[in-house]
Motif scaffolding. Structure first.
Motif, mmCIF file in Angstrom:
data_model
loop_
_atom_site.group_PDB
_atom_site.id
_atom_site.type_symbol
_atom_site.label_atom_id
_atom_site.label_comp_id
_atom_site.label_asym_id
_atom_site.label_seq_id
_atom_site.Cartn_x
_atom_site.Cartn_y
_atom_site.Cartn_z
ATOM 1 N N THR B 335 0.858 -1.330 -0.201
ATOM 2 C CA THR B 335 -0.081 -0.256 -0.184
ATOM 3 C C THR B 335 0.741 1.254 0.193
ATOM 4 O O THR B 335 2.034 1.218 0.691
ATOM 5 N N TYR B 336 0.299 2.321 -0.677
ATOM 6 C CA TYR B 336 1.193 3.346 -1.112
ATOM 7 C C TYR B 336 0.363 4.790 -0.802
ATOM 8 O O TYR B 336 -0.814 4.786 -0.915
ATOM 9 N N GLU B 337 0.968 5.678 0.125
ATOM 10 C CA GLU B 337 0.168 6.883 0.390
ATOM 11 C C GLU B 337 1.049 8.369 0.252
ATOM 12 O O GLU B 337 2.070 8.224 0.164
ATOM 13 N N ALA B 338 -0.026 9.125 -0.136
ATOM 14 C CA ALA B 338 0.422 10.504 -0.547
ATOM 15 C C ALA B 338 -0.468 11.683 0.011
ATOM 16 O O ALA B 338 -1.551 11.312 -0.161
ATOM 17 N N PRO B 339 0.023 12.708 0.482
ATOM 18 C CA PRO B 339 -0.545 13.738 1.221
ATOM 19 C C PRO B 339 -1.215 14.712 0.081
ATOM 20 O O PRO B 339 -0.749 14.616 -0.900
ATOM 21 N N PHE B 340 -1.905 15.409 0.685
ATOM 22 C CA PHE B 340 -2.460 16.791 0.010
ATOM 23 C C PHE B 340 -1.355 17.582 -0.366
ATOM 24 O O PHE B 340 -0.149 17.616 0.671
ATOM 25 N N LEU B 341 -1.193 18.430 -1.421
ATOM 26 C CA LEU B 341 0.046 19.427 -1.791
ATOM 27 C C LEU B 341 -0.737 20.676 -2.089
ATOM 28 O O LEU B 341 -1.393 20.733 -2.977
ATOM 29 N N PRO B 342 -0.033 21.861 -1.512
ATOM 30 C CA PRO B 342 -0.343 22.942 -2.016
ATOM 31 C C PRO B 342 0.794 23.271 -3.552
ATOM 32 O O PRO B 342 1.551 22.521 -3.527
ATOM 33 N N HIS B 343 0.303 24.076 -4.298
ATOM 34 C CA HIS B 343 1.317 24.342 -5.555
ATOM 35 C C HIS B 343 2.606 25.039 -5.362
ATOM 36 O O HIS B 343 3.576 24.835 -5.769
ATOM 37 N N PRO B 438 -4.836 16.513 -4.477
ATOM 38 C CA PRO B 438 -5.899 15.639 -3.643
ATOM 39 C C PRO B 438 -4.943 14.622 -2.945
ATOM 40 O O PRO B 438 -4.182 13.953 -3.681
ATOM 41 N N ALA B 439 -4.987 14.215 -1.630
ATOM 42 C CA ALA B 439 -4.227 13.098 -1.094
ATOM 43 C C ALA B 439 -4.849 11.827 -1.662
ATOM 44 O O ALA B 439 -6.177 11.690 -2.233
ATOM 45 N N SER B 440 -4.063 10.836 -1.817
ATOM 46 C CA SER B 440 -4.476 9.679 -2.451
ATOM 47 C C SER B 440 -3.551 8.264 -2.051
ATOM 48 O O SER B 440 -2.471 8.579 -1.241
ATOM 49 N N LYS B 441 -4.322 7.215 -2.032
ATOM 50 C CA LYS B 441 -3.611 5.940 -1.649
ATOM 51 C C LYS B 441 -4.007 4.897 -2.793
ATOM 52 O O LYS B 441 -4.699 4.947 -3.289
ATOM 53 N N TYR B 442 -2.989 3.993 -2.708
ATOM 54 C CA TYR B 442 -3.148 2.996 -3.658
ATOM 55 C C TYR B 442 -2.873 1.352 -2.973
ATOM 56 O O TYR B 442 -1.731 1.505 -2.239
ATOM 57 N N LYS B 443 -3.494 0.637 -3.524
ATOM 58 C CA LYS B 443 -2.892 -0.790 -3.126
ATOM 59 C C LYS B 443 -2.655 -1.606 -4.296
ATOM 60 O O LYS B 443 -3.596 -1.530 -5.128
ATOM 61 N N PHE B 444 -1.479 -2.055 -4.348
ATOM 62 C CA PHE B 444 -1.021 -2.998 -5.479
ATOM 63 C C PHE B 444 -0.804 -4.272 -5.144
ATOM 64 O O PHE B 444 -0.699 -4.785 -3.831
ATOM 65 N N LYS B 445 -1.520 -5.195 -6.022
ATOM 66 C CA LYS B 445 -1.476 -6.963 -5.596
ATOM 67 C C LYS B 445 -0.836 -7.610 -6.830
ATOM 68 O O LYS B 445 -1.214 -7.316 -7.959
ATOM 69 N N ALA B 446 -0.164 -8.689 -6.438
ATOM 70 C CA ALA B 446 0.325 -9.614 -7.766
ATOM 71 C C ALA B 446 0.242 -10.790 -7.143
ATOM 72 O O ALA B 446 0.382 -11.248 -6.092
ATOM 73 N N ALA B 447 -0.540 -11.684 -7.994
ATOM 74 C CA ALA B 447 -0.324 -13.305 -7.703
ATOM 75 C C ALA B 447 0.656 -13.671 -8.119
ATOM 76 O O ALA B 447 1.325 -13.710 -9.276
ATOM 77 N N ILE B 448 1.408 -14.584 -7.557
ATOM 78 C CA ILE B 448 2.743 -15.473 -7.690
ATOM 79 C C ILE B 448 2.408 -16.806 -7.703
ATOM 80 O O ILE B 448 1.813 -17.344 -6.790
ATOM 81 N N LYS B 449 2.712 -17.673 -8.866
ATOM 82 C CA LYS B 449 2.792 -18.945 -9.040
ATOM 83 C C LYS B 449 4.063 -19.372 -9.740
ATOM 84 O O LYS B 449 4.484 -18.947 -10.698
ATOM 85 N N ASP B 450 4.449 -20.680 -8.973
ATOM 86 C CA ASP B 450 5.755 -20.820 -9.660
ATOM 87 C C ASP B 450 6.787 -20.022 -9.946
ATOM 88 O O ASP B 450 7.662 -20.126 -10.911
#
Lengths: 152, 716
Positions: B335-343, B438-450
């Motif tokens: 999971t990745y997170e970032a805040p609000f930012l002014p210009h 805008p503040a934003s967040k992401y969840k990344f997932k990967a399935a691993i097999k063999d």
């Protein structure tokens, strides 16, 4: 309001201002010398840098009442015909992007070169620490200061 | 032969239809009444100005002495369009660049898309600008052919001179009068790209002399007859409004004229900026709660919880991620997170407005003059024809100046006090009344097999992000069978908007950090991991994709070669990141060394595919700037809200990158191509957060998931 005689870029001016008026606003609003920029008003960004008796100061935080007889130099008076080695170096490196902070950058750099003819990277970083550039032209500013040091 | 239709109607050329009597330029005369009482003789070329300008078309006029004025249609925010757009016109006109004067065009129906945004100026206008230059050249050629009574095909041009087959010459200046009254050709021939002599060469910023000598160029430098200075006092928090105020003490400040309520706030007009700023602090205002008083902690909790929800309608759903998960050996998730930012444009928001008699003239730094004109028309219930908009050079834009709320404010104040007004935001006003990233967040997932990736998924959540915080048809779309993307929105009363490379300014960092960590987990070199994925999309893409995987692969290979990937010196740790945005492909490798236990960014190597490069010295400046800006914000920028109140209001508490923190070297390489040019104002920023995070991970063995990185234990 009080009257002040100030020496700016080698010329004497009489201005009427409240004693607490920062020299920045006297330059910009009374004398129409708009090259010195407003950025933060609290001496944190360096956009308003001028020379007072040869030293770089933040004009947003220096009241007119403290200037007295001191010699003030702004970007408009940095050189005759815009030929200061820093101005030439800024041309060579095509430094500016938006350009708003650049007068302050040049004035800080000019004060550095006056004191230190061949500054190291560390000297430059230290002298320029008070000058922000949101466009991110720091590498060109540093390179131009080195070029100017070499050519002056 | 590159023949294009000119598509011009007579009326698309400014004043062209009124030129029957000899073609003296009248265009833009309406501006002269508003000319600033400032010295504009500094322009070095002003000394050799011609007596008469002949209007050839809406983009250019030529003087009898051969000087050429080219109007730059788009707003200049530091992206260098005021130099690069006229270069394109000058190229096809085939004039001497040293004889060109550039003027900022006002907002005018003669031009298309007068916007500084989306890295789109050059990409959108390239053909139009070329055609404008080529049309003028053709008219000059036609004028020469008429004069010499020869076939136009026997003539050639070079640097503003037309030559016939006897070797006789006529300059553009000598032909300007005749050319200006000729019919506009229906089609014109453009140059072969190999024949370009201005495009692709280093040309200095056309405003450089003014910048180096402190001449009035920016919005805040605007000075007009009878102008008063204005500052506003606005609610201290989002979710509050003005109840009442007492201006008795503030009115006593020397130089203060009026203190009035405007647009739900208090406007102070004064003789000078300082008086207005002083009075701003002395107004005794009472505010009341008018909505929710929001907290960053609540935003964070909600944004995180949204990452575990699934919308009925997904952004993208290729194959079956669910099935891949059920068959996987492991589901890898971050999971990745970032805040609000002014210009934080270095020039705070400001604008000049003069409203009187049902008409208005506004001038200042605005990225969207056309939209702003429409908003003014709406706000004042007057026709757009009665609103003149002029753009000044801008002390930065970064998306903040897409939103002209400060123009409306300035105009409302001018209307109320009946005077021309320059509205200035203090830095505190600028930072606390922002239109934030805008503040934003992401969840990344990967399935691993063999030991291989069998599915990839990401879910994003953002404040005021109803349009989504994902780029589902970009990498790695097309690269794998099972791929799913979803996006969630959290509504807030905190004003948000575009901030340099909207969405991707953080999405790229999250994605490229995840891809890198995944490659390491699978024990595949990060370059090879990306290229293997892209090869699939090149050969046989899965579903629709909105990027060219071949070009993304191209910049990755180029940056790997130029950065010495895999052959780095002892003690140098490299991190790769590659991203497509704004139609441009950028790959970056950050070199980090450990000094006194701290990671230090020494160098960034960058490969860029942006099509034809118009002005290399300025193009590189944009790329360097995007990298430094991207590093600065990823590393240091922190902004939050408590009870609707911003956490910082000035640079004493809000940290911006400074010289010492910038990399020592940025080494830029362009892919050589004759493809249509794309934009450079934004694309180098998105990938750099990932490049430094990946390099820091290599150096320290620890990953960074939350911006600003400086708050993490690794760097703190």
């Amino acid at each position: 309001m009080e009257n002040y005689n100030v020496n700016i870029n080698g010329k004497s001016h009489t201005v009427s201002a409240d004693p607490d008026t920062p020299i920045l606003w006297v330059l910009r609003d009374e004398l129409n010398l708009v090259g010195t920029k407003y950025g933060c008003g609290i001496a944190q960004c360096g956009a308003c840098t001028i020379h007072v008796d040869g030293k770089a100061v933040r004009s947003c935080s220096m009241p007119i009442s403290s200037i007295g007889e001191k010699e003030v130099i702004t970007i408009e008076g940095l050189s005759e015909n815009a030929t200061h080695p820093l101005q030439n170096a800024w041309r060579e490196h095509d430094v500016p992007q938006c350009g708003y902070c650049q007068a302050g950058q040049i004035m800080s750099a000019a004060a550095l070169l006056k004191e230190n003819k061949s500054p190291t990277d560390g000297d430059i970083d230290a002298a320029m620490h008070g000058n922000l550039c949101r466009c991110g032209t720091y590498l060109r500013i540093k390179a131009a200061i080195k070029t100017a040091a070499k050519n002056s | 032969m590159n023949v294009v239709k000119t598509k011009y109607k007579r009326r698309s050329f400014l004043k062209a239809s009124t030129l029957a009597g000899g073609g003296i330029v009248l265009g833009f005369n309406w501006l002269q009444g508003c000319k600033a009482p400032v010295d504009d003789t500094w322009n070095p070329v002003s000394k050799i100005m011609p007596d008469t300008w002949y209007d050839i078309n809406s983009f250019l006029k030529i003087g009898e002495n051969g000087m050429v004025t080219i109007l730059s249609p788009n707003p200049e925010i530091g992206q260098n369009v005021k130099t690069s757009m006229p270069m394109i016109v000058a190229e096809e006109l085939d004039c001497d660049w040293d004889h060109v004067v550039v003027e900022q065009a006002p907002l005018s129906s003669s031009f298309e898309r007068q916007v500084a945004g989306g890295s789109g100026s050059i990409r959108s206008a390239f053909d139009t600008l070329r055609t404008a230059g080529a049309t003028a050249r053709q008219m000059l050629l036609n004028a020469a052919a008429k004069k010499w009574e020869v076939d136009v095909a026997s003539l050639s041009t070079s640097k503003g001179i037309i030559t016939n087959d006897k070797g006789e010459n006529l300059s553009y200046g000598e032909l300007a009068s005749e050319a200006s009254v000729l019919e506009i050709p229906e089609e014109v021939t453009l140059k072969e790209i190999k024949d370009f002599s201005i495009i692709g060469t280093d040309r200095r910023n056309v405003d450089l002399e003014g910048i180096l000598t402190g001449k009035p160029l920016f919005g805040l430098d605007t000075r007009k007859e009878g102008m008063v200075h204005a500052v506003m006092l606005r609610p201290p928090a989002f979710g509050m409004k003005l109840k009442n105020f007492d201006a008795a003490a503030a009115s006593k400040v020397d130089g203060v004229y009026e203190i009035v309520e405007v647009e739900g706030a208090i406007a102070i007009t004064a003789k000078n900026t300082w008086a207005a700023l002083k009075a701003q602090k002395l107004v005794n205002a009472n505010w009341e709660v008018d909505g929710s008083l929001e907290n960053t902690q609540q935003h964070d909790e909600t944004l995180l919880s949204l990452l575990d929800k699934r919308n009925d309608k997904l952004k993208r759903d290729d194959g079956s991620v669910t099935q891949a998960y059920s068959e996987a050996d492991e589901i890898f998730e971050k999971t990745y997170e970032a805040p609000f930012l002014p210009h934080n444009c270095m020039e705070p928001m400001n604008f000049f407005a003069d409203v009187s008699g049902g008409k208005m003239y506004v001038e200042g730094p605005i990225q969207t003059p056309s939209w702003t004109q429409s908003n003014l028309a709406e706000a004042f219930k007057i026709d757009k024809e009665n609103i003149e908009v002029m753009m000044t050079r801008m002390g930065g834009g970064f998306g903040r100046r897409l939103y002209g709320n400060f123009v409306i404010e300035a105009a409302k104040i001018s209307e109320k006090v009946g005077k021309p007004v320059q509205l200035t935001y203090s830095r505190e006003d600028d930072m606390t009344l922002g239109i934030y990233r805008p503040a934003s967040k992401y969840k990344f997932k990967a399935a691993i097999k063999d030991g291989a990736m069998t599915a990839y998924e990401y879910v994003g959540s953002g404040v005021n992000s109803a349009r989504g915080v994902t780029r589902e048809n970009w990498f790695p779309a097309g690269c794998l069978d099972n791929y799913r993307v979803d996006s969630h929105n959290l509504e807030s009363n905190i004003t948000t908007g575009a901030w340099r490379a909207p969405v991707t300014n953080f999405l790229a960092c999250a994605e490229q950090s995840f891809v890198d960590e995944l490659a390491h987990k699978l024990q595949i070199d990060p370059v090879k991991f990306r290229i293997d994925l892209l090869d699939r999309a090149i050969e046989n893409p899965v579903g629709e994709i909105d990027y060219e995987p071949k070009k993304l692969k191209g910049v990755i290979e180029l940056v790997a070669e130029k950065s010495g990937w895999g052959n780095n010196a002892d003690g140098v740790h490299q991190g790769l990141s590659a991203y497509f945005s704004h139609n441009t492909y950028v790959a970056e490798v950050a070199d980090i060394v450990m000094e006194d236990g701290n990671p230090v960014i020494k160098k960034v190597t960058c490969a860029v595919d942006c099509g034809i490069v118009i002005n290399p010295i300025a193009a590189k400046n944009q790329i360097e700037g995007g990298i430094v800006d991207g590093i600065g914000h990823a590393m240091y920028a922190d902004f939050s809200f408590e009870d609707g109140k911003p956490s910082s209001s000035n640079f004493n508490t809000y940290r911006m990158i400074r010289m010492v923190e910038a990399p020592e070297e940025i080494d830029i390489h362009f892919v050589e191509t004759e493809n249509h040019p794309t934009g450079l104002g934004e694309p180098s920023l998105p990938p750099v957060g990932g490049a430094i995070a990946n390099a820091i991970a290599k150096a320290t063995g620890k990953r960074l998931y939350k911006q600003p990185f400086i708050n993490s234990e690794i760097l703190g």
